[in-house]
Design a protein around this motif. Structure first.
Motif: not given
Length: 620
Positions: A9-32
């Motif tokens: 997140n930079t200071n330009l981000a609309a929210s300081e909070v990273i959306p719930e589940g976004a990062l875990s979904a990324m890691v799941d996509a790399l499961a292979h």
């Protein structure tokens, strides 16, 4: 070896909070990329990092990532291997650094703590790095010298999203699923998107041998930490060849380091035969070799691979791919592609059989043609370069060529006709599947793509760099092959097809010290009337017969595959209208293929493209 993913997140981000589940979904996509372990870190910072781990070296849990340097507060997520890590460890210990693991990860963290950004120039290996500097509150992304390991990023709505694969970034939900016309045009031209482009608008590939520094105020530009010196070397051919052989042997030995069993792909050609021969010279340990053959394949190729395996005393596995076997295996392959490609099925198959034996790392001869001058000594692009120079001197000769191209409409004539006005090396035209004239006539996105002038971004700097090679056309072409076709097609395919099976494919011929030396040796040293790739064959001490045989490799019978495996899907795809292509163009290509007038390369290029775009919901 692993896959990495993160959101910053930079200071330009609309929210300081990273959306719930976004990062875990990324890691799941790399499961292979392998389930040996998942590491997560949520520091007191605007960064969230995760990493999937495939343990090859330090098999203990002490190597878990992301790894934190408690002294400096730096955090690392890392994909790859550092082949000189033992030497770096010893050097850093003389400066007072204390190590607690045997891992490459800790070496990288200590190297950064000691040398700061210059740490990258000390690494010898393959890597995609995400490093958080706790003191300076900045994120550093970096990619290895030759681009063996991929790293993608997108800056959207004040957030930097990055990962080892495009599909992981898409899985975050933070990037819009929009087609990039420049990526599309480059894909149709070459059968793979030319770096730094992808098919998704806003997602870019971090260039090889560069790093990106980001803080909460700005996303910096990519900066090069290495550029090969292309200045011709002085010295006798014998001394230059001896030094090349030394660097080659050293590179192969370094790439064999593993706490698990090691293997190699073996086709019977010069590249893979040289790799396996040098592996045996470097070690008496077990070496596992793998060959894929086809019922109608030339029996000499099969015998040569078996003979090399016997000579080098390897544990050899040969898989004959029948029609039934192809029908069983290949439908899964397209789903394993992180990005579409004209190539890669061959590597996917041999990686599959290697991984089924429990192998986690295999050496490959990838890069042999590009570095040691295969492809008949670059005969075709050298001819085009000479013709391009002639047309530059006598531009009036281009007019009849353009007329013939319009009348006959053949791709080869379109390429030749474009030589006079093409602002870059003729090499780039030689590699094209669909000429610019065909792409303009066939696609509906041409205005946007031409406005972006993607070749200037992809090719201009590379073309300018080749001037250091002087009049040596062989070295010019070799440099461009390494930085375009090899990186955007062969290396990308090797990573995505190998990792689909949890297998790391290593490329010792692309050790950056070896590459730089070879690019500075006279091009004429790399061709011979007495056989293919004389410098490689001599360095490995290959039997003379191997060097004199035609080019070999894991070449698939694509026409048979298209007919036996994907016939119904192909017919359905090419007989439906597409928002990307003008009316009837797909049907005409399909009809031409059935009549024997359209090559399989065009059909496969378009089919894999449309399959990927629909699978990832970029188009309907």
């Amino acid at each position: 070896m692993c896959g990495i993913a993160g959101i910053f997140n930079t200071n330009l981000a609309a929210s300081e909070v990273i959306p719930e589940g976004a990062l875990s979904a990324m890691v799941d996509a790399l499961a292979h990329r392998n389930p040996d372990g998942i590491g997560t870190v949520a520091p007191t910072s605007p960064l969230r990092l995760e990493r999937r781990r495939l343990a090859i070296f330090d098999l203990s849990q002490t190597d878990d990532q992301p790894m934190t340097d408690r002294l400096h507060g730096d955090i690392l997520a890392f994909d790859g291997n550092i082949y000189n890590s033992k030497l770096l460890r010893q050097e850093l210990e003389t400066h007072g650094h204390v190590f607690h693991t045997k891992s490459d990860s800790e070496v990288i963290l200590k190297a950064y703590g000691h040398w700061q950004l210059d740490f990258l120039s000390h690494l010898r290996g393959i890597f995609a790095i995400a490093l958080w500097d706790g003191a300076k509150q900045r994120l550093i992304l970096a990619r290895d010298h030759m681009g063996v390991k991929p790293l993608y990023y997108a800056f959207m709505d004040g957030r930097l999203v990055f990962a080892s694969e495009v599909r992981a970034i898409l899985a975050s939900g933070l990037v819009r699923r929009e087609l990039d016309p420049a990526g599309l045009d480059s894909y149709l031209a070459y059968g793979s998107e030319q770096e730094p482009f992808t098919l998704v608008n806003g997602i870019r590939s971090l260039p090889a041998a560069t790093y990106l520094c980001c803080d909460q105020k700005s996303i910096g530009d990519a900066n090069a930490f290495w550029e090969p010196d292309l200045t011709p070397l002085s010295g006798t051919p014998t001394s230059l060849a001896d030094l090349a052989a030394d660097r080659l042997r050293n590179a192969v030995a370094m790439h064999m380091t593993s706490e698990d069993k090691i293997g190699a792909f073996l086709s019977g050609g010069i590249d893979s035969s040289a790799i396996v021969t040098l592996m045996r010279q470097a070690s008496s340990a077990d070496i596992h070799t793998f060959t894929v053959v086809f019922p109608d394949q030339c029996p000499d190729e099969r015998r040569q691979a078996a003979a090399t395996a016997e000579r080098c005393q390897t544990i050899h596995t040969e898989l004959e791919i029948t029609t039934e076997e192809m029908q069983r295996r290949l439908p899964k392959a397209l789903g394993d592609y992180d990005q579409p490609s004209i190539d890669g099925l061959n590597t996917w198959l041999v990686a599959a059989i290697a991984s089924e034996t429990g192998l986690k790392a295999a050496l490959s001869g990838i890069g042999g043609d590009e570095l040691f001058v295969g492809y008949d000594g670059f005969a075709q692009p050298r001819r085009l370069l000479r013709l391009q120079r002639l047309l530059k001197r006598f531009p009036s000769l281009a007019l009849p060529l353009r007329l013939v191209a319009r009348l006959r409409g053949r791709e080869a004539m379109h390429k030749v006709a474009a030589l006079a006005s093409w602002p870059y090396s003729a090499y780039f035209l030689n590699r094209q599947i669909f000429s610019e004239a065909t792409r303009l006539a066939a696609t509906t996105c041409r205005q946007t793509a031409s406005a972006q002038d993607w070749p200037a971004i992809a090719f201009r700097k590379l073309d300018a760099a080749t001037k250091a090679s002087g009049d040596d056309d062989i070295n010019r072409i070799s440099f461009l092959e390494l930085n375009t076709y090899l990186r955007s097609t062969l290396l990308r395919d090797a990573d995505q097809t190998g990792m689909a099976h949890g297998l790391e494919i290593r490329a010792p011929l692309l050790d950056h010290k070896l590459v730089e030396h070879m690019l500075r040796c006279p091009g004429q040293m790399k061709i011979s009337s007495d056989g293919q790739k004389p410098m490689l064959a001599a360095a490995a001490g290959l039997p003379r017969a191997i060097g004199q045989q035609p080019k070999r490799g894991f070449v698939l019978p694509y026409d048979q595959i298209l007919h036996d495996v994907w016939q119904e899907e192909l017919a359905e795809t090419f007989n439906q209208p597409s928002p990307l292509f003008t009316a009837n163009v797909l049907q005409n290509w399909w009809l031409g293929y059935q009549e024997g007038n359209t090559p399989w390369t065009r059909i496969w290029t378009v089919f894999t493209l449309l399959h990927w775009l629909k699978r990832h919901r970029i188009i309907q």
